[in-house]
Design a protein around this motif. Structure first.
Motif, PDB file in Angstrom:
ATOM      1  N   ILE A 212      -7.599  15.365  -8.911  1.00  0.00           N
ATOM      2  CA  ILE A 212      -7.931  15.184  -7.496  1.00  0.00           C
ATOM      3  C   ILE A 212      -8.957  14.066  -7.330  1.00  0.00           C
ATOM      4  O   ILE A 212      -8.855  13.228  -6.426  1.00  0.00           O
ATOM      5  N   ASP A 213      -9.963  14.045  -8.219  1.00  0.00           N
ATOM      6  CA  ASP A 213     -10.986  13.004  -8.143  1.00  0.00           C
ATOM      7  C   ASP A 213     -10.371  11.612  -8.264  1.00  0.00           C
ATOM      8  O   ASP A 213     -10.736  10.690  -7.519  1.00  0.00           O
ATOM      9  N   LEU A 214      -9.446  11.445  -9.206  1.00  0.00           N
ATOM     10  CA  LEU A 214      -8.808  10.134  -9.397  1.00  0.00           C
ATOM     11  C   LEU A 214      -8.076   9.693  -8.134  1.00  0.00           C
ATOM     12  O   LEU A 214      -8.161   8.531  -7.729  1.00  0.00           O
ATOM     13  N   ALA A 215      -7.350  10.628  -7.513  1.00  0.00           N
ATOM     14  CA  ALA A 215      -6.598  10.292  -6.302  1.00  0.00           C
ATOM     15  C   ALA A 215      -7.529   9.932  -5.153  1.00  0.00           C
ATOM     16  O   ALA A 215      -7.312   8.944  -4.437  1.00  0.00           O
ATOM     17  N   MET A 216      -8.579  10.738  -4.961  1.00  0.00           N
ATOM     18  CA  MET A 216      -9.488  10.483  -3.853  1.00  0.00           C
ATOM     19  C   MET A 216     -10.305   9.199  -4.063  1.00  0.00           C
ATOM     20  O   MET A 216     -10.592   8.472  -3.110  1.00  0.00           O
ATOM     21  N   GLU A 217     -10.669   8.925  -5.323  1.00  0.00           N
ATOM     22  CA  GLU A 217     -11.397   7.681  -5.613  1.00  0.00           C
ATOM     23  C   GLU A 217     -10.535   6.461  -5.285  1.00  0.00           C
ATOM     24  O   GLU A 217     -11.030   5.463  -4.746  1.00  0.00           O
ATOM     25  N   ALA A 218      -9.236   6.555  -5.613  1.00  0.00           N
ATOM     26  CA  ALA A 218      -8.341   5.440  -5.306  1.00  0.00           C
ATOM     27  C   ALA A 218      -8.226   5.238  -3.800  1.00  0.00           C
ATOM     28  O   ALA A 218      -8.288   4.102  -3.301  1.00  0.00           O
ATOM     29  N   GLU A 219      -8.064   6.331  -3.066  1.00  0.00           N
ATOM     30  CA  GLU A 219      -7.939   6.236  -1.612  1.00  0.00           C
ATOM     31  C   GLU A 219      -9.198   5.647  -0.993  1.00  0.00           C
ATOM     32  O   GLU A 219      -9.141   4.737  -0.158  1.00  0.00           O
ATOM     33  N   LEU A 220     -10.360   6.160  -1.414  1.00  0.00           N
ATOM     34  CA  LEU A 220     -11.623   5.708  -0.827  1.00  0.00           C
ATOM     35  C   LEU A 220     -11.890   4.241  -1.157  1.00  0.00           C
ATOM     36  O   LEU A 220     -12.320   3.468  -0.284  1.00  0.00           O
ATOM     37  N   SER A 221     -11.624   3.846  -2.405  1.00  0.00           N
ATOM     38  CA  SER A 221     -11.898   2.462  -2.792  1.00  0.00           C
ATOM     39  C   SER A 221     -11.036   1.476  -2.008  1.00  0.00           C
ATOM     40  O   SER A 221     -11.469   0.366  -1.709  1.00  0.00           O
ATOM     41  N   LEU A 222      -9.825   1.892  -1.661  1.00  0.00           N
ATOM     42  CA  LEU A 222      -8.939   1.013  -0.896  1.00  0.00           C
ATOM     43  C   LEU A 222      -9.367   0.943   0.568  1.00  0.00           C
ATOM     44  O   LEU A 222      -9.425  -0.131   1.168  1.00  0.00           O
ATOM     45  N   LYS A 223      -9.694   2.099   1.142  1.00  0.00           N
ATOM     46  CA  LYS A 223     -10.058   2.135   2.562  1.00  0.00           C
ATOM     47  C   LYS A 223     -11.385   1.441   2.831  1.00  0.00           C
ATOM     48  O   LYS A 223     -11.586   0.879   3.910  1.00  0.00           O
ATOM     49  N   THR A 224     -12.318   1.501   1.868  1.00  0.00           N
ATOM     50  CA  THR A 224     -13.627   0.867   2.059  1.00  0.00           C
ATOM     51  C   THR A 224     -13.619  -0.606   1.675  1.00  0.00           C
ATOM     52  O   THR A 224     -14.596  -1.318   1.913  1.00  0.00           O
ATOM     53  N   GLY A 225     -12.512  -1.064   1.072  1.00  0.00           N
ATOM     54  CA  GLY A 225     -12.448  -2.451   0.649  1.00  0.00           C
ATOM     55  C   GLY A 225     -13.137  -2.726  -0.670  1.00  0.00           C
ATOM     56  O   GLY A 225     -13.280  -3.877  -1.080  1.00  0.00           O
ATOM     57  N   GLU A 226     -13.572  -1.665  -1.357  1.00  0.00           N
ATOM     58  CA  GLU A 226     -14.244  -1.841  -2.640  1.00  0.00           C
ATOM     59  C   GLU A 226     -13.302  -2.463  -3.675  1.00  0.00           C
ATOM     60  O   GLU A 226     -13.721  -3.245  -4.521  1.00  0.00           O
ATOM     61  N   ARG A 227     -12.023  -2.060  -3.599  1.00  0.00           N
ATOM     62  CA  ARG A 227     -11.037  -2.620  -4.527  1.00  0.00           C
ATOM     63  C   ARG A 227      -9.818  -3.079  -3.744  1.00  0.00           C
ATOM     64  O   ARG A 227      -9.506  -2.533  -2.693  1.00  0.00           O
ATOM     65  N   LYS A 228      -9.104  -4.032  -4.313  1.00  0.00           N
ATOM     66  CA  LYS A 228      -7.823  -4.433  -3.768  1.00  0.00           C
ATOM     67  C   LYS A 228      -6.765  -3.440  -4.212  1.00  0.00           C
ATOM     68  O   LYS A 228      -6.968  -2.658  -5.141  1.00  0.00           O
ATOM     69  N   TYR A 229      -5.618  -3.506  -3.540  1.00  0.00           N
ATOM     70  CA  TYR A 229      -4.554  -2.535  -3.807  1.00  0.00           C
ATOM     71  C   TYR A 229      -4.167  -2.480  -5.282  1.00  0.00           C
ATOM     72  O   TYR A 229      -4.097  -1.421  -5.888  1.00  0.00           O
ATOM     73  N   GLU A 230      -3.903  -3.656  -5.898  1.00  0.00           N
ATOM     74  CA  GLU A 230      -3.440  -3.686  -7.283  1.00  0.00           C
ATOM     75  C   GLU A 230      -4.458  -3.043  -8.212  1.00  0.00           C
ATOM     76  O   GLU A 230      -4.108  -2.273  -9.110  1.00  0.00           O
TER      77      GLU A 230
ATOM     78  N   ASP B  48       0.806  -1.215   0.000  1.00  0.00           N
ATOM     79  CA  ASP B  48       0.000   0.000   0.000  1.00  0.00           C
ATOM     80  C   ASP B  48       0.840   1.267   0.000  1.00  0.00           C
ATOM     81  O   ASP B  48       0.342   2.355  -0.175  1.00  0.00           O
ATOM     82  N   GLN B  49       2.164   1.119   0.175  1.00  0.00           N
ATOM     83  CA  GLN B  49       3.005   2.295   0.377  1.00  0.00           C
ATOM     84  C   GLN B  49       3.009   3.222  -0.840  1.00  0.00           C
ATOM     85  O   GLN B  49       2.837   4.422  -0.723  1.00  0.00           O
TER      86      GLN B  49
ATOM     87  N   ALA C 246      -6.854  -0.810  -7.454  1.00  0.00           N
ATOM     88  CA  ALA C 246      -6.965   0.626  -7.212  1.00  0.00           C
ATOM     89  C   ALA C 246      -5.808   1.385  -7.848  1.00  0.00           C
ATOM     90  O   ALA C 246      -5.989   2.449  -8.452  1.00  0.00           O
ATOM     91  N   LEU C 247      -4.587   0.838  -7.712  1.00  0.00           N
ATOM     92  CA  LEU C 247      -3.426   1.495  -8.288  1.00  0.00           C
ATOM     93  C   LEU C 247      -3.479   1.483  -9.811  1.00  0.00           C
ATOM     94  O   LEU C 247      -3.178   2.484 -10.470  1.00  0.00           O
ATOM     95  N   ASP C 248      -3.879   0.358 -10.395  1.00  0.00           N
ATOM     96  CA  ASP C 248      -3.966   0.264 -11.848  1.00  0.00           C
ATOM     97  C   ASP C 248      -4.974   1.264 -12.409  1.00  0.00           C
ATOM     98  O   ASP C 248      -4.716   1.934 -13.417  1.00  0.00           O
TER      99      ASP C 248
END
Length: 331
Positions: free
Chosen positions: A289-307, A237-238, A309-311
């Motif tokens: 900004i939207d792209l960054a925040m969507e990635a953060e939220l999807s990871l924290k809520t468990g909606e997406r896995k790390y790989e 996640d780093q 969300a990053l992709d």
């Protein structure tokens, strides 16, 4: 009324403005605020919906907070209209005017078109003004102290000073780092010196190289190789959290460059980034900004896995940053 009739928030950092807005609405003595955001730097004058919300009493009991972002860019005729409109405000409307220009020295950057008008003089006399130059290394210690108090956290001796020194001065990036620190503190609710090592050191990550690759047509392979290589790291996640924090600071820089302002930074790098900032414009920066925040939220809520969300984040950034080819043209 337990709150000001209206409020001026003078600060260059949007995250600090948001935090102050949250605090003011919470302390207002009223609940259920509907937040309506308008922008002072749009090409057109303030929309009719803003004036309707400001001047016409609603039939519904829900109070409205009218948050006017980047109000420092308004023209004199708009301030004239606001000057007259705020005199009859009801309890159910709370305008917050956000002056987000960069500070030069210690004097708040209040536009001359505003400082001469009665609504600002009234706010100054009544104390309806909040000012902050943004975060720096001197103010970071208090920022960390207030954050710990809100979250109910304690510090191991010396950890508070170490954390304040390590955090970035962009409030959005700092918030992301503090989120990691809070998770590390766990149920014990104690921030230890060892936790400070979790704060991303931009110099350790070649994010500037990564951003340059995003901007160069044909460099997609280098960008995706960096992403694929990172998937194999143990602290998976780093990179994502570090990248989100970095993007927050970059978005602010692009926004200022696109609007003719002078952000702090290396003059050579700022000149180099200028053309991209103009191409992105306000809409492109908002999308970043939207792209960054969507990635953060999807990871924290468990909606997406790390790989995943990053992709998705990297694909969105490549699409946003690279110039669009004219229709019908191929490589």
């Amino acid at each position: 009324m337990n709150r000001p009739r209206y409020l001026f928030l003078i600060c260059p950092d949007p995250q600090l403005i948001k935090a102050q807005t949250d605090q003011r609405l919470k302390a207002s003595g009223q609940d259920g605020w509907e937040r309506k955001v308008f922008w002072g730097d749009d090409d057109e004058p303030l929309p009719a919906a803003f004036w309707t919300d400001l001047t016409i009493k609603s039939l519904f009991p829900q109070p409205k907070a009218l948050i006017l972002r980047r109000a420092h860019t308004l023209k004199a005729d708009q301030w004239d209209k606001l000057d007259a409109s705020v005199k009859g405000l009801g309890r159910d409307v709370f305008p917050l005017f956000c002056l987000e220009g960069e500070w030069k020295g210690k004097k708040a950057p209040v536009p001359p078109a505003l400082s001469r008008r009665a609504l600002f003089k009234k706010a100054r006399d009544e104390g309806w003004i909040w000012e902050s130059q943004g975060l720096d290394k001197r103010s970071m210690a208090d920022h960390v102290k207030q954050w710990a108090k809100r979250q109910g956290l304690a510090f191991e001796p010396g950890a508070d000073r170490a954390l304040a020194f390590a955090l970035p001065t962009d409030a959005v990036a700092a918030r992301l780092e503090l989120d990691k620190i809070e998770l590390a503190a766990g149920d014990e609710k104690v921030v230890r010196k060892s936790h400070v090592g979790l704060v991303a050191q931009t110099g350790e990550m070649a994010f500037f190289d990564l951003m340059d690759a995003l901007e160069r047509p044909g460099a997609e392979a280098a960008v995706w190789k960096r992403v694929i290589d990172d998937h194999g790291k143990s602290a998976k996640d780093q990179m994502l959290f570090n990248l989100i924090g970095f993007l927050a600071g970059q978005a602010r820089m692009y926004w200022m460059l696109a609007h003719g302002e002078n952000p702090r930074g290396n003059p050579y790098m700022l000149k180099k980034k200028g053309p991209l900032a103009q191409r992105l414009g306000a809409r492109g920066v908002a999308r970043m900004i939207d792209l960054a925040m969507e990635a953060e939220l999807s990871l924290k809520t468990g909606e997406r896995k790390y790989e995943e969300a990053l992709d998705i984040l990297m694909a969105g950034l490549i699409d946003l940053f690279q110039p669009k080819r004219p229709a019908g043209r191929t490589r």
